[in-house]
Scaffold this active site. Sequence first.
Site, PDB file in Angstrom:
ATOM      1  N   LYS A 157       0.963  -1.202  -0.091  1.00 29.71           N
ATOM      2  CA  LYS A 157      -0.048  -0.195   0.065  1.00 29.71           C
ATOM      3  C   LYS A 157       0.971   1.325  -0.002  1.00 29.71           C
ATOM      4  O   LYS A 157       1.102   2.006   0.912  1.00 29.71           O
ATOM      5  CB  LYS A 157      -0.839   0.081   1.223  1.00 29.71           C
ATOM      6  CG  LYS A 157      -2.186  -0.528   0.885  1.00 29.71           C
ATOM      7  CD  LYS A 157      -3.234  -0.666   2.272  1.00 29.71           C
ATOM      8  CE  LYS A 157      -3.838   0.502   2.098  1.00 29.71           C
ATOM      9  NZ  LYS A 157      -4.972   0.830   1.253  1.00 29.71           N
TER      10      LYS A 157
HETATM   11  N1  PMP Z   1      -7.945  -2.538  -2.894  1.00 24.61           N
HETATM   12  C1  PMP Z   1      -7.257  -1.269  -2.992  1.00 24.61           C
HETATM   13  C2  PMP Z   1      -6.554  -0.739  -4.066  1.00 24.61           C
HETATM   14  C3  PMP Z   1      -7.350  -0.825  -1.727  1.00 24.61           C
HETATM   15  O1  PMP Z   1      -6.744   0.506  -1.358  1.00 24.61           O
HETATM   16  C4  PMP Z   1      -8.097  -1.387  -0.565  1.00 24.61           C
HETATM   17  C5  PMP Z   1      -8.290  -0.631   0.973  1.00 24.61           C
HETATM   18  N2  PMP Z   1      -7.113  -1.138   1.805  1.00 24.61           N
HETATM   19  C6  PMP Z   1      -8.730  -2.706  -0.964  1.00 24.61           C
HETATM   20  C7  PMP Z   1      -8.672  -3.302  -2.022  1.00 24.61           C
HETATM   21  C8  PMP Z   1      -9.406  -3.327   0.388  1.00 24.61           C
HETATM   22  O2  PMP Z   1      -8.440  -3.966   1.494  1.00 24.61           O
HETATM   23  P1  PMP Z   1      -9.118  -4.050   3.017  1.00 24.61           P
HETATM   24  O3  PMP Z   1      -9.995  -4.742   2.967  1.00 24.61           O
HETATM   25  O4  PMP Z   1      -7.850  -4.559   3.286  1.00 24.61           O
HETATM   26  O5  PMP Z   1      -9.266  -2.576   3.410  1.00 24.61           O
END
Ligand code: PMP
Length: 303
Positions: A157
């Site tokens: 991320k």
């Molecule tokens: N895809 C992207 C590009 C994201 O930024 C997120 C948010 N973190 C998610 C999917 C969903 O991930 P999570 O369920 O871990 O928040």
Amino acid sequence: MKSEFIWMDGKLVPYDQATVHFLTPALHYGLAVFEGIRCYETKTGPAVFRLKEHIDRLLNSVLAFGVRDFPFTHQELFDAVLETVKANKFKSCYIRPLVYMADGLLSLSIDDSRPAVGIAVWEWGSLHGEDNLTKGIRMMVSSYTRLHPNVNLTKAKIAGNYVNSVLAKSMASRLGMDEAVMMDPEGFVAECTGENLFLVRDGKILTPPRATILEGITRDALLVLAGDLGIEVIEEQITRDQLYIADEVFLCGTAAEVVPVVEIDFRKIGAGEVGEITRKIQKVFTETIHGENKRSKDWLAYV
Ligand code: PMP
């Protein structure tokens, strides 16, 4: 977004003092990795959902990004999140840990900078609004492509990656849509700008495989919960027209939670209202985050 304290490199500081210098490399090149986590109210007090997995992913982002000599352990970051929530006395909140390249040279090598960590918390409802959790949202397929894994990293991320999301989301919003679907570099469905995506067809759930998406922690939770409900989940490549002819579409993420999708590219999805499987998944997810499912005890860290 105001809170009383923000955790900065090992200590809680008053909100107004959590500042960084103009020459911070993270600000110039997007050199930071972050997490988005939520803390929910339960009968036995506030609890953070899947904190262990979020810290695992944060440290994996640090590793994949190539940061060396990272100064905090998993346990220290885990405890720091709980300490920050506790100090701010929120019953439920969004939690944003950020590892950012702080002072150092503005060169293009990560080794010329030093990683620093901040953790902020604030009260924040579902990303697409409480209404849309029951009404559903409208989406469009974006003309922006999701990051190629050899152009940027899809498993980390990284703050800079989110420019791609911002471009797609801003265009979608200006066109009157709630969210954008992003295709991978091969043209298959990847994910949304900050959420993972699912479709339902003939009683089964389909979702894109992990290679070109962020490995969402909510996505992982929904795969387990769907299994508990006896619903089959298939991870395979999906095309845009598979979305158009799906019986149901929904997306999920920490900020968004579980959101039904009722229209894509001006095509009604199914009956154009929240589908039965989406509703079931939403219900079991809501129970789980509030401590009322058999999975809750493994997935909640009480503050
Ligand atoms: N895809 C992207 C590009 C994201 O930024 C997120 C948010 N973190 C998610 C999917 C969903 O991930 P999570 O369920 O871990 O928040």
